[in-house]
Scaffold this motif. Sequence first.
Motif, PDB file in Angstrom:
ATOM      1  N   ARG A  27       0.831  -1.212   0.000  1.00 44.04           N
ATOM      2  CA  ARG A  27       0.000   0.000   0.000  1.00 44.04           C
ATOM      3  C   ARG A  27       0.862   1.257   0.000  1.00 44.04           C
ATOM      4  NH1 ARG A  27      -3.084  -3.102   3.539  1.00 44.04           N
ATOM      5  NH2 ARG A  27      -2.123  -2.104   5.353  1.00 44.04           N
ATOM      6  N   ARG A  28       1.928   1.245   0.792  1.00 51.15           N
ATOM      7  CA  ARG A  28       2.817   2.416   0.828  1.00 51.15           C
ATOM      8  C   ARG A  28       3.482   2.650  -0.524  1.00 51.15           C
ATOM      9  NH1 ARG A  28       5.546   0.926   6.558  1.00 51.15           N
ATOM     10  NH2 ARG A  28       3.856   1.679   7.875  1.00 51.15           N
ATOM     11  N   GLN A  29       3.925   1.571  -1.153  1.00 49.01           N
ATOM     12  CA  GLN A  29       4.557   1.710  -2.465  1.00 49.01           C
ATOM     13  C   GLN A  29       3.555   2.209  -3.504  1.00 49.01           C
ATOM     14  OE1 GLN A  29       6.349  -2.292  -2.558  1.00 49.01           O
ATOM     15  NE2 GLN A  29       8.242  -1.256  -3.137  1.00 49.01           N
ATOM     16  N   LEU A  30       2.337   1.716  -3.425  1.00 51.41           N
ATOM     17  CA  LEU A  30       1.303   2.153  -4.366  1.00 51.41           C
ATOM     18  C   LEU A  30       1.013   3.638  -4.187  1.00 51.41           C
ATOM     19  CD1 LEU A  30      -0.720   1.308  -6.557  1.00 51.41           C
ATOM     20  CD2 LEU A  30      -2.328   0.768  -4.733  1.00 51.41           C
ATOM     21  N   LEU A  31       0.872   4.089  -2.947  1.00 43.82           N
ATOM     22  CA  LEU A  31       0.630   5.511  -2.695  1.00 43.82           C
ATOM     23  C   LEU A  31       1.809   6.365  -3.142  1.00 43.82           C
ATOM     24  CD1 LEU A  31      -1.118   5.389   0.779  1.00 43.82           C
ATOM     25  CD2 LEU A  31      -2.129   6.003  -1.412  1.00 43.82           C
ATOM     26  N   LEU A  32       3.009   5.888  -2.910  1.00 47.46           N
ATOM     27  CA  LEU A  32       4.192   6.628  -3.325  1.00 47.46           C
ATOM     28  C   LEU A  32       4.292   6.706  -4.846  1.00 47.46           C
ATOM     29  CD1 LEU A  32       6.588   8.165  -2.239  1.00 47.46           C
ATOM     30  CD2 LEU A  32       7.830   6.030  -2.077  1.00 47.46           C
ATOM     31  N   LEU A  33       3.955   5.631  -5.515  1.00 50.78           N
ATOM     32  CA  LEU A  33       3.973   5.637  -6.977  1.00 50.78           C
ATOM     33  C   LEU A  33       2.915   6.594  -7.535  1.00 50.78           C
ATOM     34  CD1 LEU A  33       5.574   4.355  -9.235  1.00 50.78           C
ATOM     35  CD2 LEU A  33       3.897   2.523  -9.327  1.00 50.78           C
ATOM     36  N   LEU A  34       1.749   6.635  -6.916  1.00 49.39           N
ATOM     37  CA  LEU A  34       0.716   7.596  -7.335  1.00 49.39           C
ATOM     38  C   LEU A  34       1.164   9.031  -7.074  1.00 49.39           C
ATOM     39  CD1 LEU A  34      -2.495   5.721  -6.181  1.00 49.39           C
ATOM     40  CD2 LEU A  34      -1.762   6.156  -8.530  1.00 49.39           C
ATOM     41  N   LEU A  35       1.857   9.253  -5.970  1.00 44.99           N
ATOM     42  CA  LEU A  35       2.399  10.585  -5.688  1.00 44.99           C
ATOM     43  C   LEU A  35       3.444  10.965  -6.737  1.00 44.99           C
ATOM     44  CD1 LEU A  35       2.613  13.037  -3.787  1.00 44.99           C
ATOM     45  CD2 LEU A  35       4.402  11.774  -2.573  1.00 44.99           C
ATOM     46  N   LEU A  36       4.245  10.006  -7.167  1.00 40.36           N
ATOM     47  CA  LEU A  36       5.234  10.279  -8.221  1.00 40.36           C
ATOM     48  C   LEU A  36       4.550  10.654  -9.534  1.00 40.36           C
ATOM     49  CD1 LEU A  36       7.923   7.550  -7.512  1.00 40.36           C
ATOM     50  CD2 LEU A  36       8.183  10.017  -7.312  1.00 40.36           C
ATOM     51  N   VAL A  37       3.431  10.020  -9.836  1.00 37.98           N
ATOM     52  CA  VAL A  37       2.671  10.387 -11.040  1.00 37.98           C
ATOM     53  C   VAL A  37       2.181  11.824 -10.914  1.00 37.98           C
ATOM     54  CG1 VAL A  37       0.571   9.914 -12.343  1.00 37.98           C
ATOM     55  CG2 VAL A  37       2.018   8.030 -11.609  1.00 37.98           C
TER      56      VAL A  37
END
Length: 150
Positions: A126-136
């Motif tokens: 979940r943390r990686q997914l949120l971080l990847l969305l933040l990078l987008v």
Amino acid sequence: MLQWLFATLHLLALGCGLGALAARGRNLAPPLDAPALTRCLRADNWWRHSLLLWLCSGTGLAYYHAALLWQQGRPVPLAMAKLLGIVLLLLLEWRTRPLISQCRQRLERGRLPADELCRQLARHSRRQLLLLLLLVLLSSAWQTGAFNTP
């Protein structure tokens, strides 16, 4: 032409990576069984391959857009925030690898991993997914020139 290829691969890897992270986290939800864990590990394979492709294509794009990283002799704040996000994503991935290895080993022995291990791995996903969305979000803001003050 090569820049277009890098951009295409970058977006393709990003989409696959987002889906793989979401699937990895979703398949770790209780009650966990062997088929769900197998799907989780398959999603993790997709995530690792897409991360590698995403980083390689992003490096190629950065080569072509190196001038956009610096304006007036200073780094662009959004570009630096994106680089910091990438470092954080890689650190999270580095911490996730031993958990995945433990899951693989237990599944090979015919046992399911402990619930705490699965919860921890789901939290990392979940943390990686949120971080990847933040990078987008950071990437789109950077590319449109938002918050880039002279």
